[in-house]
Write an enzyme that holds these catalytic residues in place. Structure first.
Site, short mmCIF file in Angstrom:
data_model
loop_
_atom_site.label_atom_id
_atom_site.label_comp_id
_atom_site.label_asym_id
_atom_site.label_seq_id
_atom_site.Cartn_x
_atom_site.Cartn_y
_atom_site.Cartn_z
N LYS A 65 5.27 0.18 -4.78
CA LYS A 65 4.41 0.51 -3.64
C LYS A 65 4.38 -0.58 -2.57
O LYS A 65 4.19 -0.28 -1.38
CB LYS A 65 2.98 0.77 -4.13
CG LYS A 65 2.80 2.08 -4.89
CD LYS A 65 2.87 3.27 -3.95
CE LYS A 65 2.47 4.56 -4.64
NZ LYS A 65 2.48 5.71 -3.71
N SER A 314 9.01 2.76 -12.23
CA SER A 314 8.39 2.51 -10.94
C SER A 314 7.17 1.61 -10.95
O SER A 314 6.79 1.08 -9.90
CB SER A 314 7.99 3.86 -10.30
OG SER A 314 7.11 4.56 -11.14
#
Length: 427
Positions: A65, A314
């Site tokens: 992110k 991720s």
């Protein structure tokens, strides 16, 4: 797997043309990590070629992110001085808080009331003012947008933003340099920003790699939308909270329709197994959302490909209690953590003699509990419940044999960690 035939339309084409991947790369390279690619031999054979893990769980702030946030904030210029504001399930909040800290500006974050405590504390530790509101990311987004309108702070969307997508796309740019002969890329899909960015990076480079999105089965709006079905928001929760986005993005949906070759959904047990494999075999700590691509590989439903398969890990911001519980459950399932019930003489030294037998069998004692209630015992007996760590089922059988040889009538109960009450019912 829900197969999708990538289709181009004017909306997707127009959006794709506005995503500045090279500009994002300059920003991200200067402020974030170039994460490593790690081979995972345990998953290679069924895939037809090597399997590699793109370890975004090692990124600063613990997830991919940060890339999108840094790029979006860079485009704000002096406007960022008013402060940054966002809504997030956790990882995006931490990234925005870090960007605000670096800029020295205020930061407000709206998170669902059920957000993991560890993610709330991480954002607060970076100086963010966290507001817990609503039961979903969508509700938190509504509150954050209203607050941005009244405060003048800069709102950073977690996925439905072209600058954010460009930042996430730098993962794909790195992959093209790190991995030769990419045949397939599996990407976790929540809001879709990461998958869209990676897909654009692959397409712009002329790569023919298959792009597969992966969602938690209990919250899979893209699987439904790409299949052309109306999507009903789920009522179930998922350990993949980071991708529990109930509605596709207005920007990301047309992009993913044009980029994805398919969508795979995975169950909660499959996600849990992937978290454990990553921790035990690959030495990577992954949260539920970060592990879904590996879960899809472990499920064994994908056809082999000629070339390398890449799974994007991720994020790694897993709640420590959840991780510990999953690892203990796995030990039980593998027969390496067992519970044994036996009886001993209720006299001084009785327990020590029992533990001496266990020590001689080279098992490790995790816990010891005296059990006197609801168990048929002689007046001078006490029950003892042992939780042991062994090397596996064969070693457990050896422990049981040693106990029998020592005169103990022992019973191997349901593995520790797999039951609730003593009768095996839920606690």
């Amino acid at each position: 797997m829900i197969r999708s035939r990538p289709s181009e339309d004017a909306t997707a084409t127009g959006l794709a043309e506005r995503v500045d991947l090279l500009g994002a790369r300059a920003v991200v390279e200067a402020a974030a990590l170039r994460t490593p690619v790690i081979r995972c031999p345990e998953l290679a054979a069924p895939q037809g070629g090597p399997v590699l893990l793109k370890a975004e769980c090692l990124q600063l702030t613990g997830s991919f992110k940060l890339r999108g946030v840094l790029n979006r904030v860079a485009t704000l210029g002096d406007a960022a001085a008013a402060g940054l504001l966002t809504a997030s399930a956790g990882n995006h909040a931490r990234a925005v808080a870090e960007a605000a800290r670096r800029r020295g500006v205020p930061c407000e974050v709206y998170m669902p009331a059920g957000a993991p405590v560890s993610k709330v504390l991480a954002a607060e530790a970076l100086g963010a003012h966290v507001q817990l509101t609503g039961s979903s990311l969508e509700e938190a987004l509504e509150r954050a947008l209203a607050r941005a309108a009244e405060s003048g702070m800069c709102f950073i969307h977690p996925f439905d933003d072209l600058d954010v997508i460009a930042g996430q796309g730098t993962v794909g740019l790195e992959l093209l340099e790190q991995v030769e002969d990419i045949a397939r890329v599996l990407v976790p899909v929540g809001g879709g920003g990461l998958a869209a960015g990676i897909g654009l990076a692959l397409r712009n480079a002329g790569s023919r790699a298959e792009l597969i999105g992966v969602q938690a089965r209990s919250c899979a709006p893209y699987a439904e939308a790409i299949a052309g079905r109306a999507y009903q928001p789920p009522i179930e929760t998922t350990i993949a909270d980071g991708i529990a986005v109930k509605r596709p993005g207005e920007i990301t949906l047309p992009l993913l329709r044009s980029l994805l070759d398919g969508v795979v959904t995975v169950s909660e047990d499959q996600i849990a197994a992937a978290i454990v494999l990553l921790a035990e075999r690959c030495k990577l700590i992954a949260e539920g959302a970060g592990a879904v691509a590996v879960a899809a590989l472990m499920a064994g439903e994908l056809e082999p490909v000629s070339g390398a398969t890449v799974a994007i890990v991720s994020g790694g911001n897993v709640d420590s209690a959840l991780l510990a519980g999953l690892l203990l459950r796995h030990e039980s399932e593998e027969g390496r953590r067992v519970r044994i019930f036996t009886r001993i003489s209720d006299r001084p030294g009785g327990l020590a003699e029992l533990l001496g037998v266990v020590a001689g069998s080279r098992a490790n004692v995790v816990s010891v509990e005296h059990v006197r209630d609801a168990v048929p015992l002689h007046v001078r007996e006490t029950g003892v419940e042992l939780t042991l760590e062994t090397r596996g089922p064969q070693h457990t059988a050896e422990v049981m044999a040693e106990l029998a040889a020592g005169g103990y009538e022992a019973r191997l109960d349901q593995p520790a960690g797999q039951q609730g009450g003593r009768d095996g019912s839920a606690a």
